[in-house]
Design a protein around this motif. Structure first.
Motif, short mmCIF file in Angstrom:
data_model
loop_
_atom_site.label_atom_id
_atom_site.label_comp_id
_atom_site.label_asym_id
_atom_site.label_seq_id
_atom_site.Cartn_x
_atom_site.Cartn_y
_atom_site.Cartn_z
N LYS A 25 0.72 -1.33 -0.03
CA LYS A 25 -0.07 0.06 0.15
C LYS A 25 0.85 1.38 -0.04
O LYS A 25 0.68 2.21 -0.70
N LEU A 26 1.89 1.29 0.88
CA LEU A 26 2.97 2.38 0.68
C LEU A 26 3.33 2.60 -0.77
O LEU A 26 3.57 3.68 -0.95
N TYR A 27 4.03 1.57 -1.35
CA TYR A 27 4.79 1.78 -2.46
C TYR A 27 3.76 1.94 -3.66
O TYR A 27 4.44 2.25 -4.65
N SER A 28 2.50 1.90 -3.51
CA SER A 28 1.42 2.24 -4.33
C SER A 28 0.82 3.61 -4.05
O SER A 28 -0.21 3.72 -4.58
N LEU A 29 1.30 4.21 -3.09
CA LEU A 29 0.88 5.47 -2.74
C LEU A 29 -0.79 5.67 -2.30
O LEU A 29 -1.32 6.47 -2.61
N GLY A 30 -1.00 4.62 -1.72
CA GLY A 30 -2.10 4.28 -0.97
C GLY A 30 -3.39 3.90 -1.66
O GLY A 30 -4.43 3.39 -1.23
N SER A 31 -2.89 3.48 -2.97
CA SER A 31 -4.08 2.87 -3.64
C SER A 31 -4.30 1.39 -3.63
O SER A 31 -3.23 0.95 -2.81
N LYS A 32 -5.08 0.62 -4.12
CA LYS A 32 -5.29 -0.72 -3.98
C LYS A 32 -3.92 -1.12 -4.59
O LYS A 32 -3.60 -0.84 -5.72
N SER A 33 -3.43 -2.15 -4.03
CA SER A 33 -2.03 -2.90 -4.60
C SER A 33 -2.30 -4.28 -4.44
O SER A 33 -3.07 -4.86 -4.20
N VAL A 34 -1.18 -5.04 -5.16
CA VAL A 34 -1.07 -6.16 -5.18
C VAL A 34 0.03 -6.54 -4.63
O VAL A 34 1.38 -6.27 -4.77
N GLN A 35 -0.28 -7.14 -3.33
CA GLN A 35 0.64 -7.86 -2.17
C GLN A 35 1.77 -8.87 -3.14
O GLN A 35 2.88 -8.99 -2.44
N GLN A 36 1.34 -9.57 -3.84
CA GLN A 36 2.29 -10.44 -4.59
C GLN A 36 3.38 -10.00 -5.13
O GLN A 36 4.69 -10.53 -5.15
N ILE A 37 3.46 -8.58 -5.50
CA ILE A 37 4.67 -7.93 -6.04
C ILE A 37 5.79 -7.99 -4.83
O ILE A 37 7.11 -8.21 -5.13
N VAL A 38 5.42 -7.33 -3.62
CA VAL A 38 6.25 -7.43 -2.40
C VAL A 38 6.84 -8.91 -2.36
O VAL A 38 7.81 -9.03 -2.13
#
Length: 90
Positions: A27-40
């Motif tokens: 979430k931090l790395y997507s600037l608060g938007s919905k993100s994909v945890q699989q990338i982390v």
């Protein structure tokens, strides 16, 4: 130490330092938007490289943590700008 190894170590170390789950970190790395945890997860398994910008962001987050901020609670406006960073509870 080569750049790829350095970036990977920095990224993983700072996420742990922040006490952030993979979802919170994403979430931090997507600037608060919905993100994909699989990338982390892929980055932490070294299946996807951590680029210099991501390593820089991790380093800046580390600095904020050291200054007493709870980066997991950061919020962003609709343009991706940081709107709030809470201080850590004593």
């Amino acid at each position: 130490m080569d750049i790829e190894t350095r970036n990977y170590a920095l990224y993983c170390r700072i996420r742990k330092k922040a006490g952030a789950s993979q979802a919170e970190w994403a979430k931090l790395y997507s600037l608060g938007s919905k993100s994909v945890q699989q990338i982390v997860s892929a980055k932490e398994r070294e299946e996807k490289a951590v680029n210099n910008a991501e390593a820089l962001a991790a380093s800046l987050l580390s600095y904020l943590i050291d200054e007493g901020y709870d980066v997991k609670g950061m919020t962003f406006d609709e343009y991706g700008n940081i709107s709030f960073i809470p201080e850590k509870s004593p």
